[in-house]
Design a protein around this motif. Structure first.
Motif, PDB file in Angstrom:
ATOM      1  N   ARG A 114       0.825  -1.213   0.000  1.00 22.64           N
ATOM      2  CA  ARG A 114       0.000   0.000   0.000  1.00 22.64           C
ATOM      3  C   ARG A 114       0.854   1.257   0.000  1.00 22.64           C
ATOM      4  NH1 ARG A 114      -4.327   2.138   4.669  1.00 22.64           N
ATOM      5  NH2 ARG A 114      -4.316   4.310   3.903  1.00 22.64           N
ATOM      6  N   PHE A 115       1.892   1.264   0.833  1.00 21.42           N
ATOM      7  CA  PHE A 115       2.688   2.479   0.996  1.00 21.42           C
ATOM      8  C   PHE A 115       3.993   2.456   0.194  1.00 21.42           C
ATOM      9  CE2 PHE A 115       0.026   2.442   4.863  1.00 21.42           C
ATOM     10  CZ  PHE A 115      -0.583   3.684   4.708  1.00 21.42           C
ATOM     11  N   GLY A 116       4.134   1.478  -0.695  1.00 20.61           N
ATOM     12  CA  GLY A 116       5.280   1.469  -1.597  1.00 20.61           C
ATOM     13  C   GLY A 116       6.606   1.209  -0.928  1.00 20.61           C
ATOM     14  N   ILE A 117       6.620   0.417   0.140  1.00 23.84           N
ATOM     15  CA  ILE A 117       7.861   0.103   0.846  1.00 23.84           C
ATOM     16  C   ILE A 117       8.516  -1.097   0.144  1.00 23.84           C
ATOM     17  CG2 ILE A 117       8.856  -0.635   3.038  1.00 23.84           C
ATOM     18  CD1 ILE A 117       6.450   0.763   4.404  1.00 23.84           C
ATOM     19  N   ASP A 118       9.734  -0.913  -0.340  1.00 25.94           N
ATOM     20  CA  ASP A 118      10.406  -1.952  -1.116  1.00 25.94           C
ATOM     21  C   ASP A 118      10.883  -3.110  -0.252  1.00 25.94           C
ATOM     22  OD1 ASP A 118      11.298  -0.672  -4.106  1.00 25.94           O
ATOM     23  OD2 ASP A 118      10.634   0.726  -2.577  1.00 25.94           O
ATOM     24  N   PHE A 119      11.468  -2.782   0.917  1.00 26.52           N
ATOM     25  CA  PHE A 119      12.066  -3.818   1.765  1.00 26.52           C
ATOM     26  C   PHE A 119      11.556  -3.688   3.198  1.00 26.52           C
ATOM     27  CE2 PHE A 119      15.245  -2.851  -1.501  1.00 26.52           C
ATOM     28  CZ  PHE A 119      15.444  -4.115  -2.060  1.00 26.52           C
ATOM     29  N   VAL A 120      11.265  -4.824   3.799  1.00 28.53           N
ATOM     30  CA  VAL A 120      10.990  -4.898   5.230  1.00 28.53           C
ATOM     31  C   VAL A 120      12.040  -5.807   5.852  1.00 28.53           C
ATOM     32  CG1 VAL A 120       9.437  -5.906   6.965  1.00 28.53           C
ATOM     33  CG2 VAL A 120       8.532  -4.368   5.213  1.00 28.53           C
TER      34      VAL A 120
END
Length: 572
Positions: free
Chosen positions: A319-325
């Protein structure tokens, strides 16, 4: 692999955080280091280095040098960060205190730490004055003076308790030569307190190599072009070390606010071009509550650390366009011995290309492979509680009650073994027996339940003992019970956790037996007492007054019966 080869990656990145700050102050002195969002103040590496050199020199001039202890009791993270690095440069230990503590909690920690000096701020000085007279050896005190125009600037402040020798803030911070102190990786850097389980909180003595190990995996995908976000307090290893100290290693900016704000979070990210943040479990539901918009992906946040890893991490990241967790296991005693990197979105499908900064997807994958960090796709990280695999610096196992290794998928206690000296804590301050017990049978026992899967990945199962997690804080039932038992109308009580509706958080429950069976003590009385004596995160959400508590034949309170009772009542 020999010890020198094992330690090579730590040495290559610089094991000593003070030396890394010095490096960037010399090599890139005009680059922003510490941005304090509450006041809109930005210190460059050169200015931050100069100020902390001065604090180190003035600490030394006041007799606080190598091995000394400096307790920092401040809300203001800029003041805390300056004193933290200043103490390290003087060879002293940074000993932060939860700024929510008052009375019994505050007195206990200060008496246990026995600091040479305390740094506080005007708003917290009354709480310090209240306990200062009871300290066996009252330390010196320096009271932070916010500059005119700062959000916490005040014209007046109370006088310090007569037992405290005051060092004026101007004297602590005026220009002074930095003392000539030689530091090594096994020198102590911090005393940071655990939540405690069956007894009072214990001070964990952390050497400098602990800091390097704790931040190592978090530093891998971070470059000078990144901006680290922080709203965690400076008494928390996540705020002080994982965020602020990590930035000093990477040579990048850290943007800091006093506390988390779900309403302001994305505005803050935009204001500094933030690329990486630690999102505690309680933060994620709050951010996800906001109505979805077509512009949710238009932000610079490419990387987020989520610990414990929530079940909905992939949906949130998309949803928020975060590439890596990133995720793992973190602890005051053992640092960050387990880790994993999750590629949540394909290259180009996360952070928009015009906002993306830092390492490419291919570069992050290559670094993970080089250092043995699991690199998974978001769809392959669907099992709750994923912590990854051990770092190259440690061994990990899941052990039963006899310290025998459990079979795959058999739950037991997560245990760790360092492969290098000074990688874990030196020990619990003044508690050699507790230290020996934690390291029994040549394993460090974390106190957390875990399982290992057949592919060697470790998963968090639950907290062992009576630990409770509220608002990102770990606390113990012992602490809650000890404080509630101070009420004159309470005979004794039992506190425990039940699952909250917010993320992987807990609510605190307290069953209270009154001192007199006359109905005088009410639930409202207990709540009011908690409001006066306990930090917000420690206060019970549910209080029940009962004539007695269920016990075993050996007189142990049967909390499982109380937990079942309250869950049935609450419909859980």
């Amino acid at each position: 692999m020999n010890e020198r080869d094992l330690a090579a990656p730590l040495r290559a990145g610089g094991e000593m955080v003070v030396e890394r700050l010095d490096h960037w102050a010399a090599a890139a002195g005009d680059r922003p280091f510490f941005h304090y969002g509450e006041d809109g103040v930005t210190l460059t590496y050169r200015e931050f280095g100069r100020r902390t050199d001065a604090i180190a020199g003035n600490l030394a001039a006041n007799g606080i040098g190598k091995g000394g202890r400096v307790s920092v009791f401040c809300v203001n993270p800029l003041a805390a960060a300056l004193v933290m690095f200043g103490a390290w440069k003087a060879g002293a230990l940074y000993c932060p205190v939860n700024f929510g503590y008052t009375g019994r909690l505050l007195a206990y920690q200060l008496a246990d730490t026995a600091p040479d000096a305390i740094v506080t701020e005007p708003a917290l000085l009354p709480a310090l004055n209240e306990v200062a007279g009871g300290l066996a050896e009252p330390p010196a005190v320096a009271v932070y003076e916010a500059p005119p125009g700062a959000h916490d600037h005040g014209a007046e402040r109370p006088a310090a308790h007569p037992a405290l020798r005051e060092i004026p803030w101007a004297d602590l911070t005026r220009d002074a030569p930095r003392p000539d102190v030689t530091l090594a990786y096994d020198d102590p850097a911090n005393v940071i307190y655990t939540s405690g389980t069956t007894g009072p909180a214990k001070g964990v003595v952390q050497p400098f190599r602990w800091l390097a190990q704790y931040t190592f995996n978090l530093r891998l995908p971070v470059t000078r072009d990144d901006v680290i976000y922080n709203d965690l307090p400076m008494y928390h290893v996540g705020g002080a070390i994982a965020n602020v100290a990590r930035a000093a290693w990477a040579g990048c900016e850290v943007a800091v606010w006093n506390r988390f704000s779900p309403n302001d979070f994305w505005r803050r990210v935009e204001s500094r071009g933030v690329t990486t943040a630690i999102l505690l479990d309680v933060m994620i539901p709050w951010l996800a509550k906001a109505p979805q918009t077509p512009g949710d992906r238009r932000n610079t946040l490419t990387k987020a650390h989520m610990q414990p890893l929530p079940a909905g991490h992939a949906e949130f990241a998309r949803r928020f366009g975060i590439d890596f967790v990133t995720a793992g296991f973190g602890q005051t005693e053992s640092g960050a011995p387990l880790g994993v990197i999750i590629e949540e979105t394909a290259a180009g499908e996360g952070t928009p290309a015009d906002l993306y900064r830092g390492l490419t997807h291919a570069e992050v994958a290559a670094l993970a492979a080089e250092h043995g960090v699991p690199f998974l796709r978001g769809a392959d990280a669907s099992r709750k509680g994923l912590m990854g695999r051990p770092s190259r610096f440690v061994e990990a196992a899941v052990l039963n009650e006899r310290d025998e290794e459990c079979a795959d998928e058999e739950p037991g206690q997560l245990a760790l073994r360092p492969r290098l000296p000074a990688l874990f804590m030196d020990g619990y301050l003044g508690r050699p027996e507790a230290t020996a017990a934690a390291f029994r049978n040549l394993w460090f026992h974390t106190g957390d339940a875990a399982v290992r899967s057949a592919d060697g990945l470790f998963y968090f199962v639950d907290r062992l003992g009576d630990r409770i997690r509220v608002r990102g804080e770990n606390l113990s039932s012992f602490q809650v019970e000890d404080l509630l038992n101070q009420h004159p109308g309470v005979r004794y009580c039992a506190a425990f956790a039940v699952r909250s509706g917010e993320g992987d958080e807990d609510d605190v429950v307290a069953y209270v037996v009154p001192a007199e069976d006359d109905g005088a003590l009410t639930e409202d009385d207990v709540h009011a007492f908690a409001l006066e004596t306990m930090p917000k995160f420690m206060r019970p959400r549910h209080v029940r007054i009962v004539p007695d508590l269920p016990r075993t034949p050996t007189n142990k309170i049967e909390k499982y019966r109380l937990r079942a009772r309250i869950l049935e009542e609450l419909g859980g």
